[in-house]
Design a protein around this motif. Structure first.
Motif, mmCIF file in Angstrom:
data_model
loop_
_atom_site.group_PDB
_atom_site.id
_atom_site.type_symbol
_atom_site.label_atom_id
_atom_site.label_comp_id
_atom_site.label_asym_id
_atom_site.label_seq_id
_atom_site.Cartn_x
_atom_site.Cartn_y
_atom_site.Cartn_z
ATOM 1 N N SER A 1 19.180 20.577 -0.642
ATOM 2 C CA SER A 1 19.629 21.330 0.527
ATOM 3 C C SER A 1 19.384 20.568 1.822
ATOM 4 O O SER A 1 20.178 20.659 2.769
ATOM 5 C CB SER A 1 18.901 22.683 0.571
ATOM 6 N N ASN A 2 18.328 19.777 1.869
ATOM 7 C CA ASN A 2 17.982 19.051 3.088
ATOM 8 C C ASN A 2 18.998 17.973 3.451
ATOM 9 O O ASN A 2 19.010 17.502 4.599
ATOM 10 C CB ASN A 2 16.593 18.425 2.951
ATOM 11 N N TYR B 1 -0.181 22.548 -1.827
ATOM 12 C CA TYR B 1 0.523 23.789 -1.481
ATOM 13 C C TYR B 1 1.886 23.486 -0.883
ATOM 14 O O TYR B 1 2.904 24.065 -1.275
ATOM 15 C CB TYR B 1 -0.323 24.593 -0.495
ATOM 16 N N SER B 2 1.918 22.537 0.066
ATOM 17 C CA SER B 2 3.177 22.192 0.724
ATOM 18 C C SER B 2 4.134 21.482 -0.231
ATOM 19 O O SER B 2 5.341 21.720 -0.205
ATOM 20 C CB SER B 2 2.900 21.307 1.943
ATOM 21 N N ALA B 3 3.578 20.614 -1.078
ATOM 22 C CA ALA B 3 4.411 19.855 -2.011
ATOM 23 C C ALA B 3 5.139 20.776 -2.982
ATOM 24 O O ALA B 3 6.267 20.475 -3.401
ATOM 25 C CB ALA B 3 3.556 18.855 -2.782
ATOM 26 N N LYS B 4 4.529 21.884 -3.341
ATOM 27 C CA LYS B 4 5.154 22.820 -4.270
ATOM 28 C C LYS B 4 6.504 23.278 -3.764
ATOM 29 O O LYS B 4 7.444 23.490 -4.552
ATOM 30 C CB LYS B 4 4.240 24.042 -4.474
ATOM 31 N N ALA C 1 13.338 10.238 4.216
ATOM 32 C CA ALA C 1 12.002 10.764 4.515
ATOM 33 C C ALA C 1 10.937 9.697 4.311
ATOM 34 O O ALA C 1 9.976 9.594 5.094
ATOM 35 C CB ALA C 1 11.711 11.977 3.632
ATOM 36 N N LEU C 2 11.087 8.879 3.268
ATOM 37 C CA LEU C 2 10.103 7.828 3.002
ATOM 38 C C LEU C 2 10.182 6.738 4.066
ATOM 39 O O LEU C 2 9.149 6.241 4.536
ATOM 40 C CB LEU C 2 10.334 7.240 1.607
ATOM 41 N N ASP C 3 11.394 6.367 4.460
ATOM 42 C CA ASP C 3 11.530 5.363 5.512
ATOM 43 C C ASP C 3 10.914 5.859 6.817
ATOM 44 O O ASP C 3 10.247 5.096 7.528
ATOM 45 C CB ASP C 3 13.006 5.020 5.719
ATOM 46 N N LYS C 4 11.109 7.135 7.118
ATOM 47 C CA LYS C 4 10.526 7.703 8.339
ATOM 48 C C LYS C 4 9.003 7.740 8.261
ATOM 49 O O LYS C 4 8.315 7.489 9.257
ATOM 50 C CB LYS C 4 11.086 9.103 8.582
ATOM 51 N N GLN C 5 8.457 8.050 7.077
ATOM 52 C CA GLN C 5 7.006 8.066 6.954
ATOM 53 C C GLN C 5 6.434 6.654 7.034
ATOM 54 O O GLN C 5 5.336 6.459 7.554
ATOM 55 C CB GLN C 5 6.572 8.743 5.654
ATOM 56 N N CYS C 6 7.183 5.662 6.553
ATOM 57 C CA CYS C 6 6.757 4.279 6.740
ATOM 58 C C CYS C 6 6.692 3.948 8.229
ATOM 59 O O CYS C 6 5.782 3.248 8.688
ATOM 60 C CB CYS C 6 7.718 3.325 6.024
ATOM 61 N N HIS C 7 7.659 4.453 8.985
ATOM 62 C CA HIS C 7 7.658 4.264 10.440
ATOM 63 C C HIS C 7 6.426 4.925 11.043
ATOM 64 O O HIS C 7 5.734 4.340 11.896
ATOM 65 C CB HIS C 7 8.940 4.851 11.040
ATOM 66 N N VAL C 8 6.126 6.138 10.602
ATOM 67 C CA VAL C 8 4.925 6.837 11.068
ATOM 68 C C VAL C 8 3.674 6.020 10.759
ATOM 69 O O VAL C 8 2.769 5.895 11.597
ATOM 70 C CB VAL C 8 4.831 8.237 10.428
ATOM 71 N N MET C 9 3.604 5.457 9.560
ATOM 72 C CA MET C 9 2.437 4.661 9.165
ATOM 73 C C MET C 9 2.276 3.441 10.070
ATOM 74 O O MET C 9 1.149 3.095 10.469
ATOM 75 C CB MET C 9 2.572 4.222 7.712
ATOM 76 N N LEU C 10 3.383 2.780 10.400
ATOM 77 C CA LEU C 10 3.317 1.610 11.276
ATOM 78 C C LEU C 10 2.861 1.997 12.679
ATOM 79 O O LEU C 10 2.027 1.306 13.288
ATOM 80 C CB LEU C 10 4.688 0.931 11.333
ATOM 81 N N LYS D 1 0.836 -1.204 0.000
ATOM 82 C CA LYS D 1 0.000 0.000 0.000
ATOM 83 C C LYS D 1 0.872 1.257 0.000
ATOM 84 O O LYS D 1 1.970 1.250 0.550
ATOM 85 C CB LYS D 1 -0.896 0.029 1.248
ATOM 86 N N PRO D 2 0.373 2.348 -0.586
ATOM 87 C CA PRO D 2 1.126 3.606 -0.519
ATOM 88 C C PRO D 2 1.066 4.196 0.877
ATOM 89 O O PRO D 2 0.184 3.847 1.672
ATOM 90 C CB PRO D 2 0.392 4.500 -1.524
ATOM 91 N N ILE D 3 2.006 5.083 1.185
ATOM 92 C CA ILE D 3 1.912 5.802 2.452
ATOM 93 C C ILE D 3 0.826 6.876 2.320
ATOM 94 O O ILE D 3 0.459 7.272 1.209
ATOM 95 C CB ILE D 3 3.276 6.424 2.848
ATOM 96 N N GLU D 4 0.310 7.331 3.439
ATOM 97 C CA GLU D 4 -0.689 8.393 3.442
ATOM 98 C C GLU D 4 -0.012 9.715 3.797
ATOM 99 O O GLU D 4 1.016 9.749 4.483
ATOM 100 C CB GLU D 4 -1.801 8.085 4.445
ATOM 101 N N ILE D 5 -0.601 10.796 3.344
ATOM 102 C CA ILE D 5 -0.052 12.134 3.616
ATOM 103 C C ILE D 5 -0.625 12.607 4.947
ATOM 104 O O ILE D 5 -1.621 13.337 5.012
ATOM 105 C CB ILE D 5 -0.387 13.109 2.471
ATOM 106 N N THR D 6 -0.006 12.161 6.021
ATOM 107 C CA THR D 6 -0.522 12.448 7.360
ATOM 108 C C THR D 6 0.310 13.458 8.132
ATOM 109 O O THR D 6 -0.087 13.869 9.228
ATOM 110 C CB THR D 6 -0.593 11.146 8.185
ATOM 111 N N THR D 7 1.465 13.832 7.601
ATOM 112 C CA THR D 7 2.319 14.808 8.272
ATOM 113 C C THR D 7 2.818 15.830 7.255
ATOM 114 O O THR D 7 2.784 15.592 6.045
ATOM 115 C CB THR D 7 3.549 14.134 8.916
ATOM 116 N N GLN D 8 3.305 16.960 7.758
ATOM 117 C CA GLN D 8 3.850 17.979 6.859
ATOM 118 C C GLN D 8 4.989 17.418 6.022
ATOM 119 O O GLN D 8 5.069 17.650 4.814
ATOM 120 C CB GLN D 8 4.339 19.178 7.664
ATOM 121 N N ASP D 9 5.889 16.665 6.664
ATOM 122 C CA ASP D 9 7.025 16.106 5.938
ATOM 123 C C ASP D 9 6.579 15.169 4.821
ATOM 124 O O ASP D 9 7.238 15.059 3.786
ATOM 125 C CB ASP D 9 7.950 15.359 6.897
ATOM 126 N N ALA D 10 5.467 14.482 5.027
ATOM 127 C CA ALA D 10 4.979 13.524 4.032
ATOM 128 C C ALA D 10 4.447 14.203 2.777
ATOM 129 O O ALA D 10 4.264 13.533 1.752
ATOM 130 C CB ALA D 10 3.890 12.640 4.637
#
Length: 299
Positions: free
Chosen positions: A280-281, A267-270, A236-245, A167-176
């Motif tokens: 830079s990150n 808006y944030s994704a832009k 960032a993706l690995d961390k969001q997977c952690h958030v999802m779990l 399954k895809p991750i969900e956009i549940t945080t600003q970082d996501a």
């Protein structure tokens, strides 16, 4: 609703203050203090050394993050596979590849292998073998996606754990929000990638524009205009997977997560998806590695 107020743009001394990158930092009024963008090179040899330095840094960083387990890229143990390629612009018929026999935490520029179109070590880099599965995956991606320069893949714990759901991750945080409309799932597992076709299947799953992908029962894959961008997106993706779990575990008690709305995510994704920003990150990690190792990985 998405924010209606425009961010205050920093003075950029002649640079476009309306682009996404220049809205994300604030320097001195005269423009002397500013966030540095990606460097531009006139000397292709200098650019090549810069690419190698940042590629080696990413391997070191992966070791620090715990993505390595024993010897990196030990093909005899699929859970240890990790591979990261970056195009060499001076010799576009080759791709620079971090050698996958040394532990990530010890990799340095002199251990990078330059690979020919057939996936064999060329005479221009370290004379070491490479990861065969990595070649099949990444050669297919670079052929299908000439818009990107780097691809990163390994079997991080949280990425592997979430991948089993397909399954895809969900956009549940600003970082996501960096993954909004920028994310795919390869919902199949064809075994260890030792054939061209499976690499092509993964490339097709990414599609023409996405830079991140979850490989079902396998791990994570990210792309970038620079190796720095690919590295940042991977972490960032690995961390969001952690958030999802964690969210899924909390949801079992009846809590319901709030997914960020379409307008706010767009808006944030832009800003978060701007290649200058994703590049830079990773720079604080690069600078820290130079400090911690006294530049050992640059040798």
């Amino acid at each position: 609703m998405s924010p209606s107020a425009e961010p205050v743009s920093p003075k950029t001394n002649g640079l476009d203050s309306n682009d996404a990158f220049n809205k994300m930092w604030r320097g001195s009024k005269d423009g002397f203090i500013r966030l540095q963008p990606m460097p531009k090179f006139e000397d292709p040899y200098a650019e090549r050394e810069w690419i190698k330095a940042h590629l080696a840094a990413v391997f070191r960083y992966w070791g620090k993050m715990g993505y390595a387990d024993g010897n990196a890229g030990h093909i005899t143990d699929e859970s240890h596979q990790r591979s990261l390629f970056v195009h060499d612009r001076r010799q576009p018929e080759y791709s620079a590849l971090g050698c996958l026999l040394a532990p990530n935490v010890y990799l340095k520029t002199s251990k990078l292998v330059l690979v020919d179109p057939n996936g064999r070590p060329s005479p221009y880099g370290a004379q070491l073998p490479i990861n065969n599965a990595g070649f099949f995956i990444h050669s297919a991606i670079h052929e299908a996606r000439p818009d990107i320069k780097a691809a990163a893949h390994c079997h991080s714990v949280h990425g592997k754990a979430w991948s089993v759901f397909g399954k895809p991750i969900e956009i549940t945080t600003q970082d996501a929000c960096v993954f909004y409309d920028n994310h795919s799932v390869y919902d199949n597992f064809g075994g260890v990638v030792l054939a061209t076709e499976e690499g092509k299947n993964i490339a097709r799953a990414l599609g023409p524009k996405n830079k991140t992908c979850i490989l079902q029962n396998h791990g994570l894959l990210t792309l970038g205009n620079t190796v720095d961008e690919a590295a940042h997106l991977f972490t960032a993706l690995d961390k969001q997977c952690h958030v999802m779990l964690l969210t899924a575990a909390a949801s079992s008690s009846g809590l319901k997560p709030n997914v960020i709305g379409k307008e706010e995510a767009e808006y944030s994704a832009k800003f978060l998806q701007e290649p200058e920003i994703t590049y830079s990150n990773f720079q604080p990690e690069f600078d820290l590695l130079v400090e911690e190792t006294n530049g050992a990985f640059l040798k």
